[in-house]
Design a protein around this motif. Structure first.
Motif, PDB file in Angstrom:
ATOM      1  N   TRP A 101       0.805  -1.233   0.002  1.00  0.00           N
ATOM      2  CA  TRP A 101       0.117   0.146   0.112  1.00  0.00           C
ATOM      3  C   TRP A 101       0.951   1.463  -0.012  1.00  0.00           C
ATOM      4  CZ3 TRP A 101      -3.087   0.127   5.331  1.00  0.00           C
ATOM      5  CH2 TRP A 101      -2.243   0.192   6.474  1.00  0.00           C
ATOM      6  N   GLU A 102       1.965   1.134   0.096  1.00  0.00           N
ATOM      7  CA  GLU A 102       2.957   2.419   0.189  1.00  0.00           C
ATOM      8  C   GLU A 102       3.331   2.706  -1.159  1.00  0.00           C
ATOM      9  OE1 GLU A 102       3.309   4.679   2.468  1.00  0.00           O
ATOM     10  OE2 GLU A 102       3.431   3.624   4.508  1.00  0.00           O
ATOM     11  N   PHE A 103       3.112   1.661  -2.252  1.00  0.00           N
ATOM     12  CA  PHE A 103       3.602   2.054  -3.639  1.00  0.00           C
ATOM     13  C   PHE A 103       2.277   2.294  -4.252  1.00  0.00           C
ATOM     14  CE2 PHE A 103       7.191  -0.921  -3.052  1.00  0.00           C
ATOM     15  CZ  PHE A 103       8.051  -0.358  -3.829  1.00  0.00           C
ATOM     16  N   ASN A 104       2.422   3.198  -5.272  1.00  0.00           N
ATOM     17  CA  ASN A 104       1.316   3.428  -6.247  1.00  0.00           C
ATOM     18  C   ASN A 104       1.474   2.290  -7.145  1.00  0.00           C
ATOM     19  OD1 ASN A 104       0.113   4.603  -8.720  1.00  0.00           O
ATOM     20  ND2 ASN A 104       0.351   6.659  -7.881  1.00  0.00           N
ATOM     21  N   THR A 105       0.432   1.487  -7.192  1.00  0.00           N
ATOM     22  CA  THR A 105       0.615   0.074  -8.023  1.00  0.00           C
ATOM     23  C   THR A 105      -0.506   0.363  -9.214  1.00  0.00           C
ATOM     24  OG1 THR A 105       0.738  -1.175  -5.541  1.00  0.00           O
ATOM     25  CG2 THR A 105       0.124  -2.372  -7.677  1.00  0.00           C
ATOM     26  N   ARG A 106       0.139   0.134 -10.335  1.00  0.00           N
ATOM     27  CA  ARG A 106      -0.523   0.130 -11.636  1.00  0.00           C
ATOM     28  C   ARG A 106      -0.241  -0.949 -12.250  1.00  0.00           C
ATOM     29  NH1 ARG A 106      -0.555   6.370 -13.457  1.00  0.00           N
ATOM     30  NH2 ARG A 106      -1.007   7.386 -11.329  1.00  0.00           N
ATOM     31  N   MET A 107      -1.194  -1.066 -13.455  1.00  0.00           N
ATOM     32  CA  MET A 107      -0.920  -1.941 -14.529  1.00  0.00           C
ATOM     33  C   MET A 107      -1.102  -1.531 -15.747  1.00  0.00           C
ATOM     34  SD  MET A 107      -2.948  -5.760 -15.114  1.00  0.00           S
ATOM     35  CE  MET A 107      -4.628  -4.858 -15.649  1.00  0.00           C
ATOM     36  N   ASN A 108      -0.304  -1.441 -16.542  1.00  0.00           N
ATOM     37  CA  ASN A 108      -0.262  -0.773 -18.047  1.00  0.00           C
ATOM     38  C   ASN A 108      -0.393   0.723 -17.685  1.00  0.00           C
ATOM     39  OD1 ASN A 108       0.293  -3.083 -19.327  1.00  0.00           O
ATOM     40  ND2 ASN A 108      -1.718  -3.414 -19.935  1.00  0.00           N
ATOM     41  N   GLY A 109       0.079   1.228 -16.824  1.00  0.00           N
ATOM     42  CA  GLY A 109      -0.114   2.644 -16.417  1.00  0.00           C
ATOM     43  C   GLY A 109      -1.176   3.051 -15.725  1.00  0.00           C
ATOM     44  N   TYR A 110      -2.306   2.408 -15.491  1.00  0.00           N
ATOM     45  CA  TYR A 110      -3.181   2.921 -14.578  1.00  0.00           C
ATOM     46  C   TYR A 110      -3.564   2.076 -13.364  1.00  0.00           C
ATOM     47  CZ  TYR A 110      -5.294  -1.175 -17.419  1.00  0.00           C
ATOM     48  OH  TYR A 110      -5.724  -2.423 -17.961  1.00  0.00           O
ATOM     49  N   ASP A 111      -4.545   2.618 -12.419  1.00  0.00           N
ATOM     50  CA  ASP A 111      -4.603   2.108 -11.181  1.00  0.00           C
ATOM     51  C   ASP A 111      -5.322   0.785 -11.269  1.00  0.00           C
ATOM     52  OD1 ASP A 111      -3.387   4.499 -10.128  1.00  0.00           O
ATOM     53  OD2 ASP A 111      -5.464   5.410 -10.294  1.00  0.00           O
ATOM     54  N   ALA A 125      10.771   9.229  -5.673  1.00  0.00           N
ATOM     55  CA  ALA A 125      10.854  10.323  -6.723  1.00  0.00           C
ATOM     56  C   ALA A 125       9.856  10.281  -7.732  1.00  0.00           C
ATOM     57  CB  ALA A 125      12.309  10.655  -7.143  1.00  0.00           C
ATOM     58  N   SER A 126       9.103   9.340  -7.804  1.00  0.00           N
ATOM     59  CA  SER A 126       7.918   9.269  -8.901  1.00  0.00           C
ATOM     60  C   SER A 126       6.817   9.936  -8.315  1.00  0.00           C
ATOM     61  CB  SER A 126       7.529   7.764  -9.123  1.00  0.00           C
ATOM     62  OG  SER A 126       6.904   7.260  -7.866  1.00  0.00           O
ATOM     63  N   SER A 127       6.904  10.573  -7.233  1.00  0.00           N
ATOM     64  CA  SER A 127       5.554  11.428  -6.610  1.00  0.00           C
ATOM     65  C   SER A 127       5.161  12.220  -7.524  1.00  0.00           C
ATOM     66  CB  SER A 127       5.764  11.939  -5.048  1.00  0.00           C
ATOM     67  OG  SER A 127       6.959  12.630  -5.057  1.00  0.00           O
ATOM     68  N   LEU A 128       5.984  12.934  -8.309  1.00  0.00           N
ATOM     69  CA  LEU A 128       5.557  14.316  -8.963  1.00  0.00           C
ATOM     70  C   LEU A 128       4.561  13.789 -10.184  1.00  0.00           C
ATOM     71  CD1 LEU A 128       8.621  16.502  -9.077  1.00  0.00           C
ATOM     72  CD2 LEU A 128       6.888  16.570  -7.602  1.00  0.00           C
ATOM     73  N   GLN A 129       4.951  12.750 -10.928  1.00  0.00           N
ATOM     74  CA  GLN A 129       4.214  12.235 -11.988  1.00  0.00           C
ATOM     75  C   GLN A 129       3.045  11.174 -11.809  1.00  0.00           C
ATOM     76  OE1 GLN A 129       6.892  12.050 -15.720  1.00  0.00           O
ATOM     77  NE2 GLN A 129       8.459  11.995 -14.192  1.00  0.00           N
ATOM     78  N   GLY A 164       1.794  10.181  -8.228  1.00  0.00           N
ATOM     79  CA  GLY A 164       0.913  10.412  -7.055  1.00  0.00           C
ATOM     80  C   GLY A 164       2.032  10.637  -5.896  1.00  0.00           C
ATOM     81  N   SER A 165       1.474  11.175  -4.678  1.00  0.00           N
ATOM     82  CA  SER A 165       2.277  11.533  -3.785  1.00  0.00           C
ATOM     83  C   SER A 165       2.744  10.539  -2.627  1.00  0.00           C
ATOM     84  CB  SER A 165       1.515  12.765  -3.032  1.00  0.00           C
ATOM     85  OG  SER A 165       0.288  11.986  -2.282  1.00  0.00           O
ATOM     86  N   GLN A 166       2.524   9.180  -3.267  1.00  0.00           N
ATOM     87  CA  GLN A 166       3.085   8.107  -2.146  1.00  0.00           C
ATOM     88  C   GLN A 166       4.606   8.007  -1.715  1.00  0.00           C
ATOM     89  OE1 GLN A 166       0.970   7.855  -4.595  1.00  0.00           O
ATOM     90  NE2 GLN A 166      -0.897   6.609  -4.056  1.00  0.00           N
ATOM     91  N   PHE A 167       4.805   7.877  -0.627  1.00  0.00           N
ATOM     92  CA  PHE A 167       6.129   7.873  -0.414  1.00  0.00           C
ATOM     93  C   PHE A 167       7.123   6.567  -1.004  1.00  0.00           C
ATOM     94  CE2 PHE A 167       4.709  10.391   3.382  1.00  0.00           C
ATOM     95  CZ  PHE A 167       5.921  10.984   3.682  1.00  0.00           C
ATOM     96  N   GLY A 168       6.391   5.401  -1.480  1.00  0.00           N
ATOM     97  CA  GLY A 168       7.125   4.546  -1.892  1.00  0.00           C
ATOM     98  C   GLY A 168       7.318   4.676  -3.185  1.00  0.00           C
ATOM     99  N   GLY A 169       6.780   5.332  -4.087  1.00  0.00           N
ATOM    100  CA  GLY A 169       6.716   5.528  -5.401  1.00  0.00           C
ATOM    101  C   GLY A 169       5.901   4.667  -6.014  1.00  0.00           C
ATOM    102  N   ILE A 219      15.644  14.518  -4.995  1.00  0.00           N
ATOM    103  CA  ILE A 219      14.792  14.905  -3.843  1.00  0.00           C
ATOM    104  C   ILE A 219      13.496  15.388  -4.213  1.00  0.00           C
ATOM    105  CG2 ILE A 219      15.567  17.521  -3.827  1.00  0.00           C
ATOM    106  CD1 ILE A 219      15.547  16.987  -0.501  1.00  0.00           C
ATOM    107  N   SER A 220      12.520  14.611  -3.828  1.00  0.00           N
ATOM    108  CA  SER A 220      11.327  14.902  -3.816  1.00  0.00           C
ATOM    109  C   SER A 220      10.123  14.657  -2.558  1.00  0.00           C
ATOM    110  CB  SER A 220      10.609  13.812  -4.899  1.00  0.00           C
ATOM    111  OG  SER A 220       9.228  14.019  -5.458  1.00  0.00           O
ATOM    112  N   GLN A 221       9.254  15.800  -2.557  1.00  0.00           N
ATOM    113  CA  GLN A 221       8.402  15.794  -1.649  1.00  0.00           C
ATOM    114  C   GLN A 221       7.330  14.411  -1.453  1.00  0.00           C
ATOM    115  OE1 GLN A 221       7.477  19.953  -1.760  1.00  0.00           O
ATOM    116  NE2 GLN A 221       7.757  19.957   0.358  1.00  0.00           N
ATOM    117  N   ALA A 222       6.665  14.200  -0.477  1.00  0.00           N
ATOM    118  CA  ALA A 222       5.486  13.129  -0.344  1.00  0.00           C
ATOM    119  C   ALA A 222       4.742  13.298   0.365  1.00  0.00           C
ATOM    120  CB  ALA A 222       6.215  11.776  -0.197  1.00  0.00           C
ATOM    121  N   TYR A 223       3.628  12.903   0.176  1.00  0.00           N
ATOM    122  CA  TYR A 223       2.279  12.972   0.932  1.00  0.00           C
ATOM    123  C   TYR A 223       1.494  11.561   1.089  1.00  0.00           C
ATOM    124  CZ  TYR A 223      -1.754  15.820   2.728  1.00  0.00           C
ATOM    125  OH  TYR A 223      -2.789  16.239   3.723  1.00  0.00           O
TER     126      TYR A 223
END
Length: 809
Positions: free
Chosen positions: A189-199, A228-232, A234-239, A554-558
């Protein structure tokens, strides 16, 4: 539904065959020795049209209109070649290519350069519609692995990805639980988990638990971009963790594949796949059936996965596509054990009536428009219509199940809709080529949560209520709107910088009935939270050589308060009603690349600052009973080193070998994840006792995550031995050493596990695979569960084996 899909597919095939197929380009792609090159990309520059060369090096692009085109041949390890041509109406043009090999720089996707090295790749600086430059990232190519893919064996799949911790308590392979850098592996749950680029989760900003994992036999690659993927995305800490399924085969009209696996404990899996390209139409479909009795008692599973994908090039500039994924599961949950029970017999189960099911349906549509060779636009719309259902005895494992009592039923119903619009453009500034990526996102998720229902006394999977209604009946709605922009500024051929920002708006609403008191409903006052915030990030990248580079970001997260944070699991956990959102940042500094075609490496230092972290702490009440309290635990800091290196000594010293190639890899991580100042209080023997979490280790965060392996391959044969060496962890933030009676808190001991897997490809179309997981039959566990499917410690599987046979035409 099956007949409707068949009808649509047939109509598309007829339409494509009937119209626009007469104007085409055909040819062959060869190397300087006039040998056929398989899988070379043949594209029309500035368009969405493209194919791959087949096993004879041949290609064909159909359905073209008269006009000027630039045909580009490219591929990893190949020097790009372009030919400009003009097509007349109904003309069949023949264009043959002779291409040269080239050493690629880190601007391109990394692949193993020799027959021995089979390591992870890295994403290109710009890939598709995203910017990956300056970011810590990995690409796990499933074809590069000897692993038990039929069972989604996470320990093997993430073996070469440093710092990935894995929860190994789901022998069915349905629920993936991974994390990195001291974060929680709870269903990823700390990752933004996707398949083929969508949630593919119920709600990435409200309930991101990954109940669905695609079968690894159909996954082409797993893309991981750390925080650092949080900008493109979502803001997750895990990426980001993105499962990219195999795309329609663009080298042939029709491909068919079947892989069938059997193994320990009644395992049977059949995976069947078709795909191909006919002119402007590409298609793919698969079906997987997986069933078995499980390693522990009462751990049977029966799962079905199906997927359909169609794409059609309406014009040379516009391509549209549709996808649909469906999963049905029936899983018996063996439940938790106490420490004493685990020591006595880790395969035993004291819960024979616990069942779990997650019907999952994910439809999506997508479109891609090419404005010019430098500017393109992508649109995706997607939905999730799914359920999470459980029935069983969820009381503490110290309480016997008398096999006649009513079971508890909990059900979630998910309905979501999301869309993303992305634009990528290359432009010149001060004489240098720069890249801009920007996008908009809208997401709305609704969860209907029904809990604590009184089910039946049956032993089978039955979610019907025997009496009354659900005492807890809640509705959650989460709306997320976001916009991002990120840019690559290239100062010269060696040095570049990325800068970006993301703005988010999250509105969360919770309402309904929280429970019953003396038979009377306890209604929850509607709670609505609205937050708007902006996060920033930036990075630097410097190429030391064409194949090596320094990178830093360096990238902020939320992390907003999740729905699962607000409702306790089905045990005695207590939730802090004043939970706050968490925020912080990720920092990376590393050096990566390869030396020649025999050494791959990536080493980095990371720092994760996690403010207002939400977690559990053991408290003691006035009755001197311990319980789990979920609250904000102040600030935690995770820092350490990650390293990955893979070396092929045969290629390094002898260049070529008639007896085969050997590669040795090491994936190591040291993670110091600790809490800072946070005062605690509890009641012990009627007295208030004060404490502090300062210096306590973050729960579920082992300090060492080391994996080592050796691979030998010769022609079509390959075998890999792997060792996983994982340090001890704690189940709660209090770092409780001695386990409580219910085994929900206490130490999670260190462990080492070995795996061996082999594959053999022969006669071009056939393969055999086999392996033994947990070679030395170690008894260990990676998780203590406070709720379903526990409570109690959750044993990992002991020694198992599998054998698989496949064919592909």
């Amino acid at each position: 539904m099956k007949s409707s899909i068949s009808t649509i597919l047939l109509l598309l095939v007829v339409w494509v065959t009937a119209f626009g197929q007469k104007t085409m380009i055909i040819g062959k792609v060869r190397d300087k020795a006039q040998q056929a090159i398989i899988g070379a990309n043949v594209t029309l520059k500035g368009t969405v049209r493209g194919v791959q060369s087949n096993s004879n090096g041949e290609y064909i692009i159909k359905g073209l209109k008269a006009g000027n085109y630039v045909v580009v041949v490219s591929g990893v390890g190949l020097k790009n070649q372009e030919i400009a041509t003009f097509l007349q109406e109904n003309e069949l043009k023949t264009l043959d290519f002779t291409v040269e090999e080239e050493i690629y720089t880190l601007k391109d996707v990394k692949v193993a350069g020799s027959k021995g090295v089979r390591g992870n790749e890295h994403l290109a600086e710009v890939d598709g519609y995203t910017i990956n430059a300056t970011k810590k990232n990995e690409v796990i190519k499933l074809d590069n692995l000897n692993a038990n893919l039929a069972m989604n064996n996470s320990r093997q799949i993430f073996s070469r990805t440093p710092g990935i911790s894995v929860w190994e308590n789901d022998g069915s392979g349905v629920q993936l639980g991974v994390a990195s850098r001291g974060l929680s592996p709870n269903r990823s749950w700390e990752f933004n988990t996707r398949m083929n680029g969508y949630d593919i989760t119920p709600d990435p900003m409200g309930y991101p638990e990954a109940y669905y994992t695609p079968p690894m036999e159909v996954v082409d690659r797993i893309e991981i971009v750390r925080g650092a993927s949080s900008l493109q995305y979502g803001s997750q800490f895990g990426g980001l963790m993105n499962f990219v399924l195999r795309k329609p085969d663009i080298s042939t009209r029709f491909t068919v594949e079947s892989q069938n696996t059997t193994g320990s404990n009644g395992l049977f899996s059949t995976f069947n796949y078709i795909g191909g390209t006919e002119g402007r139409l590409s298609y793919t479909a698969y079906y997987q059936k997986r069933m078995g009795n499980g390693w522990r008692q009462n751990s049977r599973f029966d799962t079905d996965h199906a997927h359909l994908e169609l794409s059609y090039a309406i014009s040379n500039k516009l391509k549209v596509g549709v996808e649909a994924t469906y999963m049905m599961t029936e899983i018996q949950q063996a439940g938790g054990l106490t420490d004493a029970q685990f020591a006595q017999d880790s395969r035993q189960s004291l819960r024979s009536r616990n069942w779990f099911s997650t019907p999952w349906f994910i439809p999506s549509i997508n479109a891609e428009y090419i404005f010019s060779p430098k500017t393109k636009l992508s649109f995706k719309a997607f939905s999730t219509i799914a359920e999470r259902n459980s029935v069983g005895n969820v009381r503490a494992i110290t309480e016997d199940d008398n096999l006649t009592s009513l079971r508890q039923v909990d059900r979630d119903f998910y309905t979501t809709f999301g869309s993303e619009l992305r634009l990528l453009s290359d432009y010149k500034f001060l004489g240098k080529e720069n890249t801009l990526a920007t996008g908009l996102r809208y997401f709305r998720g609704h969860i209907d949560r029904k809990q604590q229902g009184r089910g039946t006394s049956k032993t089978t999977m039955d979610f019907d209520l025997s009496e009354g209604v659900y005492p807890r009946d809640l509705d959650f709605t989460n709306t997320n709107q976001a916009a991002f922009v990120e840019n690559i500024f290239r100062f010269n051929n060696k040095f570049l910088m990325t800068l970006g920002a993301r703005v988010e708006n999250i509105t969360s609403t919770m309402e309904g009935q929280f429970g019953l008191t003396n038979g009377n409903p306890t209604l929850l006052s509607p709670i609505t939270r609205n937050r708007s915030f902006m996060i920033f990030g930036g990075g630097l990248e410097y190429h030391i050589t064409p194949q090596t580079e320094f990178y830093s970001n360096i990238s902020q997260a939320y992390r907003p308060v999740l729905i699962s944070d607000l409702t306790p699991p089905a045990t005695t956990d207590i939730i802090d009603e004043n939970l706050k959102d968490a925020r912080g940042y990720n920092f990376d500094f590393g050096y990566r690349g390869k030396v020649g075609n025999y050494l791959n490496f990536d080493v980095d230092y990371f720092y994760v600052n996690y403010g207002n972290r939400i977690g559990t702490i053991t408290q003691t009440n006035a009755e001197n009973q311990r319980y789990q309290f979920r609250t904000n635990l102040g600030r935690s800091v995770s820092q350490g080193f990650e390293g990955y290196v893979e070396f092929d000594p045969v290629t390094a010293f002898f260049k070529k070998s008639k007896i085969g190639y050997v590669s040795v890899f090491a994936s190591v991580a040291y993670i110091d994840a600790t809490y800072r100042n946070f005062k605690t209080t509890s009641v012990v023997n009627g007295q208030v006792v004060e404490g502090n979490l300062s210096g306590k280790r973050v729960e579920n965060a082992p300090r060492k995550i080391n994996r080592f392996g050796v691979t030998y391959n010769k022609k079509g044969f390959s075998v890999t031995w792997q060792l996983s060496d994982i340090g001890k962890a704690y189940a709660d933030a209090s770092n409780t050493e001695a386990a409580n009676s219910a085994a929900t808190t206490g130490v999670i001991p260190a462990y080492t596990v070995q795996d061996i897997s082999a594959s053999f490809k022969f006669l071009k179309h056939y393969n055999l695979k086999a392996g033994v997981n947990n070679l030395t039959d170690e008894r260990y566990f990676t998780r203590r569960a406070g709720g379903y499917p526990g409570p109690g410690l959750m044993p990992a599987d002991g020694r198992t084996f599998y054998v698989s046979a496949g064919v592909k035409f």
